[in-house]
Design a protein around this motif. Structure first.
Motif, PDB file in Angstrom:
ATOM      1  N   ILE A 105      58.252  -8.496 -18.386  1.00 54.27           N
ATOM      2  CA  ILE A 105      58.265  -7.610 -19.555  1.00 54.27           C
ATOM      3  C   ILE A 105      57.075  -6.659 -19.495  1.00 54.27           C
ATOM      4  O   ILE A 105      57.214  -5.459 -19.761  1.00 54.27           O
ATOM      5  CB  ILE A 105      58.211  -8.446 -20.851  1.00 54.27           C
ATOM      6  N   TYR A 108      57.695  -3.904 -16.934  1.00 55.95           N
ATOM      7  CA  TYR A 108      58.706  -2.948 -17.396  1.00 55.95           C
ATOM      8  C   TYR A 108      58.153  -2.075 -18.523  1.00 55.95           C
ATOM      9  O   TYR A 108      58.482  -0.886 -18.622  1.00 55.95           O
ATOM     10  CB  TYR A 108      59.958  -3.682 -17.853  1.00 55.95           C
ATOM     11  N   GLN A 109      57.312  -2.627 -19.351  1.00 59.97           N
ATOM     12  CA  GLN A 109      56.714  -1.843 -20.432  1.00 59.97           C
ATOM     13  C   GLN A 109      55.839  -0.720 -19.879  1.00 59.97           C
ATOM     14  O   GLN A 109      55.811   0.385 -20.433  1.00 59.97           O
ATOM     15  CB  GLN A 109      55.896  -2.748 -21.352  1.00 59.97           C
ATOM     16  N   VAL A 112      58.171   2.047 -19.014  1.00 61.21           N
ATOM     17  CA  VAL A 112      58.628   2.760 -20.208  1.00 61.21           C
ATOM     18  C   VAL A 112      57.527   3.665 -20.740  1.00 61.21           C
ATOM     19  O   VAL A 112      57.777   4.832 -21.100  1.00 61.21           O
ATOM     20  CB  VAL A 112      59.079   1.755 -21.287  1.00 61.21           C
ATOM     21  N   ASN A 113      56.305   3.169 -20.788  1.00 64.17           N
ATOM     22  CA  ASN A 113      55.196   3.964 -21.300  1.00 64.17           C
ATOM     23  C   ASN A 113      54.959   5.222 -20.468  1.00 64.17           C
ATOM     24  O   ASN A 113      54.527   6.254 -20.990  1.00 64.17           O
ATOM     25  CB  ASN A 113      53.918   3.127 -21.352  1.00 64.17           C
ATOM     26  N   SER A 120      63.600   3.551 -22.568  1.00 62.21           N
ATOM     27  CA  SER A 120      62.965   2.845 -23.678  1.00 62.21           C
ATOM     28  C   SER A 120      63.018   1.349 -23.415  1.00 62.21           C
ATOM     29  O   SER A 120      63.768   0.882 -22.541  1.00 62.21           O
ATOM     30  CB  SER A 120      63.649   3.182 -25.000  1.00 62.21           C
ATOM     31  N   MET A 121      62.251   0.598 -24.178  1.00 58.29           N
ATOM     32  CA  MET A 121      62.262  -0.850 -24.010  1.00 58.29           C
ATOM     33  C   MET A 121      63.619  -1.401 -24.419  1.00 58.29           C
ATOM     34  O   MET A 121      64.231  -0.948 -25.382  1.00 58.29           O
ATOM     35  CB  MET A 121      61.170  -1.500 -24.859  1.00 58.29           C
ATOM     36  N   GLU A 124      64.745  -6.806 -27.739  1.00 55.77           N
ATOM     37  CA  GLU A 124      63.990  -8.048 -27.587  1.00 55.77           C
ATOM     38  C   GLU A 124      64.963  -9.224 -27.592  1.00 55.77           C
ATOM     39  O   GLU A 124      65.836  -9.313 -28.459  1.00 55.77           O
ATOM     40  CB  GLU A 124      62.992  -8.173 -28.739  1.00 55.77           C
ATOM     41  N   TRP A 129      59.189 -11.669 -27.524  1.00 56.88           N
ATOM     42  CA  TRP A 129      58.128 -11.326 -26.580  1.00 56.88           C
ATOM     43  C   TRP A 129      56.821 -12.038 -26.910  1.00 56.88           C
ATOM     44  O   TRP A 129      55.827 -11.913 -26.213  1.00 56.88           O
ATOM     45  CB  TRP A 129      57.939  -9.805 -26.544  1.00 56.88           C
ATOM     46  N   VAL A 142      61.780  -9.594 -17.660  1.00 57.21           N
ATOM     47  CA  VAL A 142      62.439  -8.656 -18.560  1.00 57.21           C
ATOM     48  C   VAL A 142      63.946  -8.855 -18.458  1.00 57.21           C
ATOM     49  O   VAL A 142      64.471  -9.161 -17.378  1.00 57.21           O
ATOM     50  CB  VAL A 142      62.039  -7.194 -18.241  1.00 57.21           C
TER      51      VAL A 142
END
Length: 331
Positions: A105, A108-109, A112-113, A120-121, A124, A129, A142
């Motif tokens: 996760i 992958y974040q 996305v950032n 986008s994320m 959940e 998370w 993820v």
């Protein structure tokens, strides 16, 4: 108010998964989503990151040398669907690198950032998370990522999704085991153990403030049987290729593709004749199809579906809290 729910994750999910996997079918389970052909969305274009080691450290890559192996149901397991036959020789002609663990996760974040206007994320998952104590689960794999999103992450990292042949080559790691790293699944995998189905407690809170304790299954931090307890890897040092979450591969599924490889007529594979028959070189699956290959089984899979040779398939627009991925890089 405290409610205790003993579930296998979700009502419909339990029914469909138990039926699909108990029968060891490689058809797309009906609940994976209710729409068998969800919209895959547009192609995703990203610019490779200049700092890939900030996302996946060098230590988390395993270099896999070129080689040959027998691909398919070498265990002669009658429960495995027929498309895992015939067993056929495959040559991986070039060395490559593969992630030691599944994409987390946290990783992958970061993707996305860096690409906020593009991706986008994902939703959940039910386990969250963070756990009920507020402790991070960012080192868990993820999930709820489509095939195209997984492909875009790989390209952002300067890599790609593994071919099905590469995936199985890495999972086998020159070992004669049904599961990646062991002949005994409990040594290496988070999976659905029907003799001990409730193996974790997941506590969540509803918007109304009610506490809900779910006795059910879920994945674990990558590379672990339980949090902070290291699990056995395979001979090449790769974790979670059996169980935890299923993994997207690059290939389209073809029910006859193994047979075509054995006969030397498969698309996207060169061939060579040897004394043992035709060797398929770097097979990459059919030119087109309806479903993409997923491999390895996951936290809600029976043991058979966590084997190194079973083949499952889903439409590329599928989102599921049972599917993640890992990536490879050409050298």
């Amino acid at each position: 108010m405290k409610t205790i729910i003993y579930n296998m994750s979700r009502g419909l999910l339990l029914v469909a998964i138990v039926i699909a996997f108990a029968q060891c079918s490689n058809d797309a389970p009906d609940e994976f989503p209710s729409d068998k052909y969800p919209d895959p969305g547009p192609d995703i274009s990203v610019v490779p990151t200049d700092n890939p080691e900030d996302v996946i450290p060098k230590a988390d890559w395993i270099v896999v040398n070129a080689g040959e192996f027998e691909m398919g149901n070498t265990g002669k397991d009658s429960k495995i669907p027929a498309d895992a036959l015939p067993v056929h020789p495959v040559r991986i002609s070039k060395s490559f690198a593969i992630m030691r663990y599944e994409v987390t996760i946290e990783q992958y974040q970061k993707f996305v950032n860096a690409n906020k206007n593009v991706v986008s994320m994902p939703a959940e998952p039910f386990w969250g998370w963070k756990n009920w104590r507020g402790e991070s689960r960012m080192e868990h794999p993820v999930v709820n990522v489509t095939w195209k999103e997984a492909k875009a992450f790989a390209e952002w990292m300067g890599g790609r999704l593994p071919t099905e042949a590469e995936w199985e080559y890495c999972a086998r790691a020159t070992e004669d085991n049904k599961y990646s790293g062991s002949g005994t699944i409990k040594n290496v995998a988070i999976f659905y153990d029907d003799k001990n189905a409730i193996i974790d407690t997941v506590t969540v809170f509803t918007q109304a403030g009610s506490e809900v304790v779910r006795g059910g299954r879920m994945p674990r931090q990558v590379g672990s049987i339980k949090e902070k307890k290291k699990k056995a890897d395979n001979k090449w040092g790769i974790f979670d290729m059996s169980g935890n979450v299923m993994e997207w591969c690059n290939d389209w599924h073809g029910a006859e593709y193994y047979d075509q490889c054995a006969k030397g007529i498969a698309a996207n594979a060169s061939t060579e004749q040897s004394s043992d028959g035709v060797i398929a070189i770097d097979p990459q699956g059919p030119d087109q199809g309806k479903f993409k290959i997923i491999r390895g089984g996951g936290w809600n899979s029976t043991s058979d579906n966590c084997s190194v040779y079973v083949r499952l398939r889903l439409a590329q627009g599928t989102r599921s809290d049972e599917i993640g991925f890992r990536i490879v890089k050409d050298l």
